[in-house]
Design an enzyme around this catalytic site. Structure first.
Site, short mmCIF file in Angstrom:
data_model
loop_
_atom_site.label_atom_id
_atom_site.label_comp_id
_atom_site.label_asym_id
_atom_site.label_seq_id
_atom_site.Cartn_x
_atom_site.Cartn_y
_atom_site.Cartn_z
N ASP A 7 -3.46 2.75 5.42
CA ASP A 7 -4.03 3.24 7.30
C ASP A 7 -3.22 2.86 8.08
O ASP A 7 -3.20 3.81 8.75
CB ASP A 7 -5.18 3.38 6.78
CG ASP A 7 -6.20 2.33 7.01
OD1 ASP A 7 -5.89 1.31 7.98
OD2 ASP A 7 -6.60 1.67 6.24
N GLU A 34 0.87 -4.18 0.92
CA GLU A 34 0.10 -3.19 -0.21
C GLU A 34 0.65 -2.09 -1.45
O GLU A 34 1.51 -2.45 -1.82
CB GLU A 34 -0.10 -1.33 1.06
CG GLU A 34 -0.27 -0.08 0.53
CD GLU A 34 -1.45 -0.21 -0.14
OE1 GLU A 34 -2.62 -0.33 1.22
OE2 GLU A 34 -1.86 -0.03 -1.36
N GLY A 68 -1.03 -7.97 -4.27
CA GLY A 68 -1.41 -8.47 -2.87
C GLY A 68 -1.12 -10.40 -3.62
O GLY A 68 -1.00 -10.92 -3.18
N ASP A 97 -7.44 -6.98 3.86
CA ASP A 97 -8.11 -5.08 4.09
C ASP A 97 -7.70 -4.36 2.43
O ASP A 97 -7.27 -3.12 2.65
CB ASP A 97 -7.18 -4.36 4.87
CG ASP A 97 -7.52 -3.65 5.20
OD1 ASP A 97 -9.21 -3.13 5.41
OD2 ASP A 97 -7.03 -2.30 6.12
N SER A 98 -8.69 -4.74 1.56
CA SER A 98 -8.07 -4.12 0.25
C SER A 98 -9.80 -3.75 0.03
O SER A 98 -10.48 -3.83 1.09
CB SER A 98 -8.27 -5.73 -1.06
OG SER A 98 -9.67 -6.14 -0.90
N ASP A 120 -12.89 -3.10 -2.07
CA ASP A 120 -14.03 -2.99 -2.89
C ASP A 120 -13.47 -3.72 -3.78
O ASP A 120 -12.29 -3.19 -4.80
CB ASP A 120 -15.25 -2.40 -2.86
CG ASP A 120 -16.03 -1.94 -1.74
OD1 ASP A 120 -15.75 -3.22 -0.68
OD2 ASP A 120 -16.57 -0.80 -1.63
N1 SAM Z 1 -10.70 -0.05 5.37
C1 SAM Z 1 -11.06 -0.36 3.52
C2 SAM Z 1 -12.72 -0.78 3.19
O1 SAM Z 1 -12.87 -1.87 3.02
O2 SAM Z 1 -13.31 0.51 3.29
C3 SAM Z 1 -9.79 -1.02 3.26
C4 SAM Z 1 -8.82 0.12 3.24
S1 SAM Z 1 -7.37 0.12 2.57
C5 SAM Z 1 -6.65 1.64 2.18
C6 SAM Z 1 -7.35 -0.46 0.93
C7 SAM Z 1 -5.99 -0.77 0.60
O3 SAM Z 1 -6.18 -2.18 -0.98
C8 SAM Z 1 -6.11 0.76 -0.05
O4 SAM Z 1 -4.41 1.04 -0.07
C9 SAM Z 1 -5.08 -0.31 -1.74
O5 SAM Z 1 -4.18 0.23 -2.73
C10 SAM Z 1 -4.81 -2.00 -1.61
N2 SAM Z 1 -5.20 -2.23 -2.05
C11 SAM Z 1 -5.96 -2.80 -3.56
N3 SAM Z 1 -6.05 -3.50 -4.21
C12 SAM Z 1 -4.61 -4.35 -3.61
C13 SAM Z 1 -3.36 -5.66 -4.04
N4 SAM Z 1 -3.63 -6.09 -5.60
N5 SAM Z 1 -2.71 -5.60 -3.81
C14 SAM Z 1 -2.31 -5.16 -2.49
N6 SAM Z 1 -3.26 -4.09 -1.72
C15 SAM Z 1 -4.03 -3.36 -2.51
#
Ligand code: SAM
Length: 291
Positions: free
Chosen positions: A87, A107, A139, A159-160, A162
């Protein structure tokens, strides 16, 4: 446009109901994405049934994740690695600090980035900033490679999502070993660690993972109404310098030196939760048992 009641399961027998206008929906290769409008919280993003951001409270989360470690470390923070954060809210807050010279954001899901750019541009920082290097990928794979190349960051923000689906790998021990190797000698790692009210195992779990690789681990909190209450943040570092005290002045919409200091005043039952887990030999639970 379709308007209907949608609910998120916040805890056992407890949901948050939103009357939403559905603006966009997509099943990406990694997760199910929904962009909505709601009268109270404004526009928001849901991934796999979990609210990620809404216009009207995202600033609390993003400001507290970014300015607490930067203000505590003052001029030492020049390079930042953001993992997740499609975001762009974390990016936006990082870009408010003029001393930052390099920002790498990794991301996994391009579809989330695309949808956020189209529907939530107000939240996002500037992706065209020459200091920003956007990497589309996992990541964990990124930090593994960065470690091999001897790359270091002064601040790493996780900031991933859950620990379900694509982010599970970001809760495993090898990822933490790579993270610690990529942290500069006076750097800080920050991770959101769930809501102790509804997910009491996440905070001790995150602490345990960091304590395996870094000597100093601190917990702070902020209110996040759309997540269901106070969220825990865990800060980890190796030089033993606490992030509790701001060394520079910055005032955001939520963040200021007083909210910074106050965030480290934990409720007694959080402290007990931490003590209990330490008394039990800091044994982390399995990430999947959180949800
Ligand atoms: N603030 C938020 C929350 O905890 O509710 C997180 C926001 S952000 C949208 C989370 C992002 O983490 C997602 O867009 C997702 O695609 C990304 N994500 C999940 N696993 C990941 C990984 N292994 N490497 C990089 N990004 C990842």
């Amino acid at each position: 446009m379709t308007r209907y009641w949608w609910s998120e399961r916040i805890g056992p027998g407890f949901t948050h109901g939103y009357e939403i206008e559905r603006l966009y929906e997509e099943r990406t290769p990694y997760q199910k994405l929904l962009i909505f409008d709601n009268e109270q919280w404004g526009r928001g993003l849901i991934l796999d049934g979990i609210v990620q951001v809404t216009f009207n409270d995202e600033f609390i989360y993003h400001e507290m994740m970014v300015h607490v470690p930067i203000m505590a470390r003052s001029q030492q923070v020049e390079s930042v690695l953001i993992i997740g954060g499609a975001d762009g809210g974390i990016l936006r807050e990082v870009q408010k600090q003029p001393q930052i010279k390099r920002i790498v954001q990794v991301e996994l899901d391009e579809a989330v980035l695309r949808a956020c750019r189209k529907y939530l541009p107000e939240i996002s920082g500037d992706w065209d900033d020459p200091r920003v290097e956007l990497v589309i990928g996992d990541g964990a794979a990124y930090v593994q490679k960065a470690r091999k190349h001897g790359e270091k960051f002064d601040l790493i923000i996780l900031d991933s999502t859950d620990p379900i689906g694509p982010s599970i790998v970001l809760f495993e021990p090898p990822f933490h070993q790579d993270l610690a190797a990529c942290l500069s000698s006076n750097g800080t790692i920050i991770r959101q660690s769930g809501l102790p009210n509804t997910m009491p195992k996440v905070m001790p779990f995150v602490m345990a993972r960091f304590q395996d690789v870094l000597p100093q681990v601190e917990v702070y909190q902020a209110p996040m109404p759309t997540y269901g209450g106070e969220i825990a943040f865990v800060a980890a570092s190796r030089d033993g310098i606490s992030v509790k005290e701001p060394g520079m002045e910055f005032v955001g919409r939520y963040y200021n030196p007083e909210t910074h200091r106050a965030a480290f005043a934990l409720p007694t039952w959080w402290t007990k939760l931490i003590e209990e887990y330490e008394d039990n030999g800091r044994v982390p639970v399995e990430p999947l048992s959180f949800c």
